[in-house]
Structures are given as structure tokens and as C-alpha cells.
Design an enzyme around this catalytic site. Sequence first.
Site, mmCIF file in Angstrom:
data_model
loop_
_atom_site.group_PDB
_atom_site.id
_atom_site.type_symbol
_atom_site.label_atom_id
_atom_site.label_comp_id
_atom_site.label_asym_id
_atom_site.label_seq_id
_atom_site.Cartn_x
_atom_site.Cartn_y
_atom_site.Cartn_z
ATOM 1 N N ASP A 1 0.789 -1.113 -0.001
ATOM 2 C CA ASP A 1 -0.003 -0.184 0.022
ATOM 3 C C ASP A 1 0.858 1.456 0.057
ATOM 4 O O ASP A 1 0.709 2.225 0.663
ATOM 5 C CB ASP A 1 -1.021 -0.072 1.204
ATOM 6 C CG ASP A 1 -2.118 1.064 1.262
ATOM 7 O OD1 ASP A 1 -2.362 1.382 0.015
ATOM 8 O OD2 ASP A 1 -2.825 1.438 1.919
ATOM 9 N N LYS B 1 1.991 4.842 -1.045
ATOM 10 C CA LYS B 1 1.563 5.961 -1.647
ATOM 11 C C LYS B 1 2.000 7.118 -0.665
ATOM 12 O O LYS B 1 2.293 7.105 0.133
ATOM 13 C CB LYS B 1 -0.100 6.046 -1.479
ATOM 14 C CG LYS B 1 -0.774 5.573 0.092
ATOM 15 C CD LYS B 1 -1.999 5.367 0.100
ATOM 16 C CE LYS B 1 -2.687 4.982 1.389
ATOM 17 N NZ LYS B 1 -4.001 4.684 1.571
ATOM 18 N N ASN C 1 1.485 7.600 3.005
ATOM 19 C CA ASN C 1 2.159 6.711 3.706
ATOM 20 C C ASN C 1 3.685 6.665 3.836
ATOM 21 O O ASN C 1 4.492 6.094 4.141
ATOM 22 C CB ASN C 1 1.966 5.196 3.265
ATOM 23 C CG ASN C 1 0.795 4.658 3.807
ATOM 24 O OD1 ASN C 1 0.095 5.076 4.659
ATOM 25 N ND2 ASN C 1 0.210 3.532 3.245
#
Length: 201
Positions: free
Chosen positions: A67, A69, A72
Amino acid sequence: KHPNIVAIHSIHEDEGGLFLVFEKVPGETLHERLGRGPLPPAEAIAVLRQMAQALDYAHSQGVVHQDLKPANVMVSGGHAKVMDFGIARRVAETLSTLSKIEIVGTSAYMAPEQEMGGVVGTAADIFALGVCAYELLAGRPPFPGGSMMMKAQKVFRPASELAPFLPKAADVVLARALEPDPAARWPSASFFAEALARSLS
């Protein structure tokens, strides 16, 4: 543990769920930074190199982020730290209890094979890093709506059309990171970041 990865101090689990205690990192997320517009190429490359180092280290430990992105990634004073690797590790550790079609990730940054619920390897993180790189330089992701069809057919505007100062060579480097076929992408995150740096020099 890595200088470019937000550390996890402890993990707690009870009837209320799973709780992770992370180190406190000053600064802002890369997503918040992008709210003020694209990054200058030199700044974008500096951040991407650090993100790539974090990914390469995690991959060497058998962990795929799943995940990656801008939301993050924490940035402060030129230093970048990737968050939520702990969640990726937890997913890896409990894979046997997960449905094989369970999908972890954010659509706009998710590799086609990941979105289809297939086997997710390190190449999925390379795809996500490519999406992040495109967004840092062009100001928006290549697949804003997260269209699976557009990803599978590699349909997106070259970054140089959105940011005319970018050389065509950068488009070629970004396009390889965004290949629908995992095997056709860059072999590592740092290979990609360094190729992009050369294309912008």
C-alpha cells in the site's frame, strides 16, 4: 528497522483488535506536501531515492509493502520515512488465515495483478513507486480514478505533457515502472530511482 522506515515499537492484540505503536515522526505526509503542487525534480528524486532504499531493504527481508502511496510517506527536512510496513508484515505473517482474494491497497497506486487478487510480489511495490514518482513530478497520479482497464492497457498521459520541463527520457523510465506485466518492470526500486535520476540530469 531502517533509517527510511517508520519504526514499530510494539504490537498489541486483544478483543478490540490489533494495535500498532509507531515511532512519532515530525513533518508532513508526502500527500500533504503534494497539496502545494508538484515537487521540483531534485527534491522529487531525493525523496524517491529514500523511498526506494526503504523498499529494497523491506524486499530483502521478504516483506512487500502492498500500500505504498504519498499518504504513507513522512517527509521532514529532506528526510523521508515510509510508514505502514508493519501492516504489510502482519499481512505476510497471517496470510494463511486470509482469503486468497482479499485485496490490500489503494486503487490509484495498486498494480494490476494486485487489484485482480493475484500473487503480489516486489514488482507491485515497484509499480506503486512508479505511480508516486509520476505524481511527484506531474502533480497528479497517472491513473487518477484507479481504472483497472487503463492500467492493463497502459493508457496514461506522458508526465512530460503535464509538466513540459520534464524530458522525454523520464517518460520512458516511468513507463517501464508502470508496465502491466510485473516481469517487465524495473528489477528493483533503486534501479528505477537511479534511472529516473539519470533521465532528469
